[in-house]
Design a protein around this motif. Sequence first.
Motif, PDB file in Angstrom:
ATOM      1  N   PRO A  76       3.159  12.059  -8.271  1.00  0.00           N
ATOM      2  CA  PRO A  76       2.379  13.201  -8.263  1.00  0.00           C
ATOM      3  C   PRO A  76       2.172  13.676  -7.505  1.00  0.00           C
ATOM      4  O   PRO A  76       2.064  15.206  -7.875  1.00  0.00           O
ATOM      5  N   ILE A  77       2.063  13.647  -6.313  1.00  0.00           N
ATOM      6  CA  ILE A  77       1.612  14.102  -5.342  1.00  0.00           C
ATOM      7  C   ILE A  77       3.423  15.893  -4.965  1.00  0.00           C
ATOM      8  O   ILE A  77       2.999  16.254  -3.938  1.00  0.00           O
TER       9      ILE A  77
ATOM     10  N   ASP B 216       0.916  -1.205   0.212  1.00  0.00           N
ATOM     11  CA  ASP B 216       0.054   0.232  -0.232  1.00  0.00           C
ATOM     12  C   ASP B 216       0.835   1.401   0.142  1.00  0.00           C
ATOM     13  O   ASP B 216       0.216   1.900   0.114  1.00  0.00           O
TER      14      ASP B 216
ATOM     15  N   GLU C  94       5.235  14.301  10.176  1.00  0.00           N
ATOM     16  CA  GLU C  94       4.639  15.111  11.234  1.00  0.00           C
ATOM     17  C   GLU C  94       5.473  15.158  12.772  1.00  0.00           C
ATOM     18  O   GLU C  94       5.928  15.859  12.696  1.00  0.00           O
TER      19      GLU C  94
ATOM     20  N   TYR D  37      -4.468  14.808   6.358  1.00  0.00           N
ATOM     21  CA  TYR D  37      -3.798  15.521   6.707  1.00  0.00           C
ATOM     22  C   TYR D  37      -3.646  17.494   5.913  1.00  0.00           C
ATOM     23  O   TYR D  37      -3.570  18.566   6.061  1.00  0.00           O
TER      24      TYR D  37
ATOM     25  N   THR E  16      -5.921  20.769  -4.036  1.00  0.00           N
ATOM     26  CA  THR E  16      -4.706  22.258  -4.241  1.00  0.00           C
ATOM     27  C   THR E  16      -4.738  22.694  -5.838  1.00  0.00           C
ATOM     28  O   THR E  16      -4.232  23.572  -5.099  1.00  0.00           O
TER      29      THR E  16
ATOM     30  N   PHE F  32       3.269   9.719   4.272  1.00  0.00           N
ATOM     31  CA  PHE F  32       3.082  10.952   4.156  1.00  0.00           C
ATOM     32  C   PHE F  32       2.676  11.545   5.800  1.00  0.00           C
ATOM     33  O   PHE F  32       3.203  12.171   5.834  1.00  0.00           O
ATOM     34  N   GLU F  33       2.142  11.101   6.282  1.00  0.00           N
ATOM     35  CA  GLU F  33       2.163  10.319   8.133  1.00  0.00           C
ATOM     36  C   GLU F  33       2.390  11.344   8.639  1.00  0.00           C
ATOM     37  O   GLU F  33       3.422  11.797   9.902  1.00  0.00           O
TER      38      GLU F  33
ATOM     39  N   LYS G  11      -4.092  -3.919   0.779  1.00  0.00           N
ATOM     40  CA  LYS G  11      -2.777  -4.245   2.522  1.00  0.00           C
ATOM     41  C   LYS G  11      -3.619  -5.208   2.977  1.00  0.00           C
ATOM     42  O   LYS G  11      -2.914  -5.982   3.496  1.00  0.00           O
TER      43      LYS G  11
ATOM     44  N   SER H 260      -2.787  -1.376  -9.346  1.00  0.00           N
ATOM     45  CA  SER H 260      -1.790  -2.298  -8.438  1.00  0.00           C
ATOM     46  C   SER H 260      -1.413  -0.785  -7.910  1.00  0.00           C
ATOM     47  O   SER H 260      -0.711  -0.454  -6.445  1.00  0.00           O
ATOM     48  N   ASP H 261      -2.151   0.778  -8.116  1.00  0.00           N
ATOM     49  CA  ASP H 261      -0.273   1.625  -8.038  1.00  0.00           C
ATOM     50  C   ASP H 261      -1.721   2.879  -7.179  1.00  0.00           C
ATOM     51  O   ASP H 261      -1.690   3.828  -6.696  1.00  0.00           O
TER      52      ASP H 261
ATOM     53  N   PHE I 135      -4.909  11.878  -8.705  1.00  0.00           N
ATOM     54  CA  PHE I 135      -4.398  12.991  -7.586  1.00  0.00           C
ATOM     55  C   PHE I 135      -4.351  14.119  -8.609  1.00  0.00           C
ATOM     56  O   PHE I 135      -4.558  15.547  -8.555  1.00  0.00           O
ATOM     57  N   GLU I 136      -3.593  13.917 -10.152  1.00  0.00           N
ATOM     58  CA  GLU I 136      -3.634  15.306 -10.898  1.00  0.00           C
ATOM     59  C   GLU I 136      -4.964  15.012 -11.752  1.00  0.00           C
ATOM     60  O   GLU I 136      -4.755  15.654 -12.835  1.00  0.00           O
TER      61      GLU I 136
ATOM     62  N   TYR J 245       2.875  18.290  -8.038  1.00  0.00           N
ATOM     63  CA  TYR J 245       1.003  19.330  -7.655  1.00  0.00           C
ATOM     64  C   TYR J 245       1.788  19.770  -6.420  1.00  0.00           C
ATOM     65  O   TYR J 245       1.083  20.991  -5.842  1.00  0.00           O
TER      66      TYR J 245
ATOM     67  N   THR K  66       3.293  19.693   4.082  1.00  0.00           N
ATOM     68  CA  THR K  66       2.334  19.857   4.663  1.00  0.00           C
ATOM     69  C   THR K  66       2.303  20.465   6.216  1.00  0.00           C
ATOM     70  O   THR K  66       2.262  21.444   7.069  1.00  0.00           O
TER      71      THR K  66
ATOM     72  N   GLY L 282      -4.504  -0.430  -3.009  1.00  0.00           N
ATOM     73  CA  GLY L 282      -3.649  -0.878  -2.415  1.00  0.00           C
ATOM     74  C   GLY L 282      -3.433  -1.211  -1.036  1.00  0.00           C
ATOM     75  O   GLY L 282      -3.272  -1.702  -0.445  1.00  0.00           O
ATOM     76  N   THR L 283      -4.748   0.068  -0.679  1.00  0.00           N
ATOM     77  CA  THR L 283      -5.371  -0.549   0.920  1.00  0.00           C
ATOM     78  C   THR L 283      -6.125  -1.658   1.408  1.00  0.00           C
ATOM     79  O   THR L 283      -5.523  -2.643   2.026  1.00  0.00           O
TER      80      THR L 283
ATOM     81  N   GLY M  47       4.118   0.136  -4.937  1.00  0.00           N
ATOM     82  CA  GLY M  47       2.443   0.561  -5.853  1.00  0.00           C
ATOM     83  C   GLY M  47       2.968   0.580  -7.858  1.00  0.00           C
ATOM     84  O   GLY M  47       2.758   0.093  -8.225  1.00  0.00           O
TER      85      GLY M  47
END
Lengths: 320, 320
Positions: free
Chosen positions: A274-275, A70, A223, B278, B252, A219-220, B79, B69-70, B219-220, A278, A252, B75-76, A75
């Motif tokens: 991608p993140i 995940d 922090e 987030y 975004t 990502f998390e 998992k 798969s990406d 996302f994009e 952006y 973030t 993905g979750t 991925g």
Amino acid sequence: MTNIKDVAKLANVSVTTVSRVLNKHPYVSEEKREAVLDAVKKTNYHINRNAVNLSKGKTFLIGVVLPYSDHPYFGTLLKGIANAALEHNYKLVLIQTNYQKDKEKEAFIMLEQKQIDGLIICSRVSEWEVIEEYVIYGPIVLAEKNITEQVSSTYIDHYQAFYQALNHLYTNGYQSIGYCINRKNGVSSQQRERAYHDFLKEKQIPFDQNYIFDGYLNFEDGERVVQQLKQMKKPPAALIVTSDQVAAGIVTCCHNLGLQVPKDLAIIGFDNQPIAKYMGITTMEIPLSEMGENLFLQAITREKVSQKRVNVQLIERQTV
Amino acid sequence: MTNIKDVAKLANVSVTTVSRVLNKHPYVSEEKREAVLDAVKKTNYHINRNAVNLSKGKTFLIGVVLPYSDHPYFGTLLKGIANAALEHNYKLVLIQTNYQKDKEKEAFIMLEQKQIDGLIICSRVSEWEVIEEYVIYGPIVLAEKNITEQVSSTYIDHYQAFYQALNHLYTNGYQSIGYCINRKNGVSSQQRERAYHDFLKEKQIPFDQNYIFDGYLNFEDGERVVQQLKQMKKPPAALIVTSDQVAAGIVTCCHNLGLQVPKDLAIIGFDNQPIAKYMGITTMEIPLSEMGENLFLQAITREKVSQKRVNVQLIERQTV
């Protein structure tokens, strides 16, 4: 259970004829073909693919060892592998290991016991010696630079990529540079650590153990990194973060706390997900999908081994 | 190739004794055990797991059909499935379909031909009638509400979840509400469309075809949605976005263009992925990992079918 002989008996034909009909070979009379299909229906016979594979010695399955399914890094790598598998009519056996050695071992045993035709290792904890034991059973392909040339690999040069990132920060005026990784003992992290030490030495910058942030993947986790930085008396002015996910989390969190990027903290990510695009994160692009495709092609090639180095490219954006 | 009889002959013991030694059964004398292990070494004999599986009728492989798969959603889910497989000593065969019917069909044929013990379908394009043909060959488990109760499933009630999201926007003062999906013809999208029409009818809000945004997954893609909105004379004041990835992309892009969320555009996402937390995105939480675990358990249960509805929860944040 019905077998092919039962079908042949009921249809009053030979076993060879049944096999020909089922495998759609020509040269079977229409009459016999109908008798066979009728008998197949009556007996509810169906091919056991394991029996066929057993006789052919091929499964058309490739094993894929990966720690997590995940995470965007794995991925995207998996997407490349899966697309190539789709194209070549193979299926993938997913061996998620959570970095447990015994789970990796099971993948090698699957290769030994011919449940898969080849094995792709995306990331590992097993020692090289363990892998070496199993290379005789079929192609083992690694997503890392090999110690020997006994197995195929598609890899990036982590030493060089990391050194390039360090240099980019240095030429932009940063001298106090830290970095953030997932597993300190991982194969790629060791290469990065070497690059880091060599770089500091070359530039005559003193080493500070606290500038290495270990155990950050998602990502998390960003922090936690920022919280740590806030507690340091002399935090680094720049960070190399080996995953865009963590880099995005850091950016973030900085925004939320009113910290300015790059003024208060410069950041270089890795992967070019991608993140990163952006959020305007400067990053080292790794062509993961293409890597996956090449890994697959190497895994279905029995005849020869090959090594392919994939280039990493600096993508300049707004975080340096 | 060496077979078990060759080993028995060389070790001067029975085939049963060789089998006992290799499978670590007790009641074999130390002397015979050593003779067998010595013969195994000399003949370079190893078990062919396909032969063992053939005789046992089990493969300890579960097939997982998924389109990509990406993507974090799959993905979750994967998992959850992979963690349960790890715990129960199963491996997963990944069948990435890119939503191609013939690739889904291959998964059914793997079940028919006993290459896998069960099949989990995370998302599909095949008609129900196709699935129905193969249920006799082993457990087929779906991540959607079934038409019949012939197969097991772990699902969310998309009609109810979507209705709840619409109601939340309505009670917060929004009447012109659009929505953004990946595949208009997907099973879940059809349930959402029904909820949308029922809701508009109940609240006496006219229907506008342009308020349905189809074909957005990543996302994009968020940027394309915002570009479309900008070109509309009367854009919706609120959007339900069935993936947090797309929602995050929209938020975004709005920020980059100086549009205010929720003032200019209110947003509810789906999944409750880390990025939603987030970025402060209000979302409908789907417990994907738990869904995956339950799907796996259903796939290894041959005796009975079961249906489990998973609850979706509204997580209020700052985008409504």
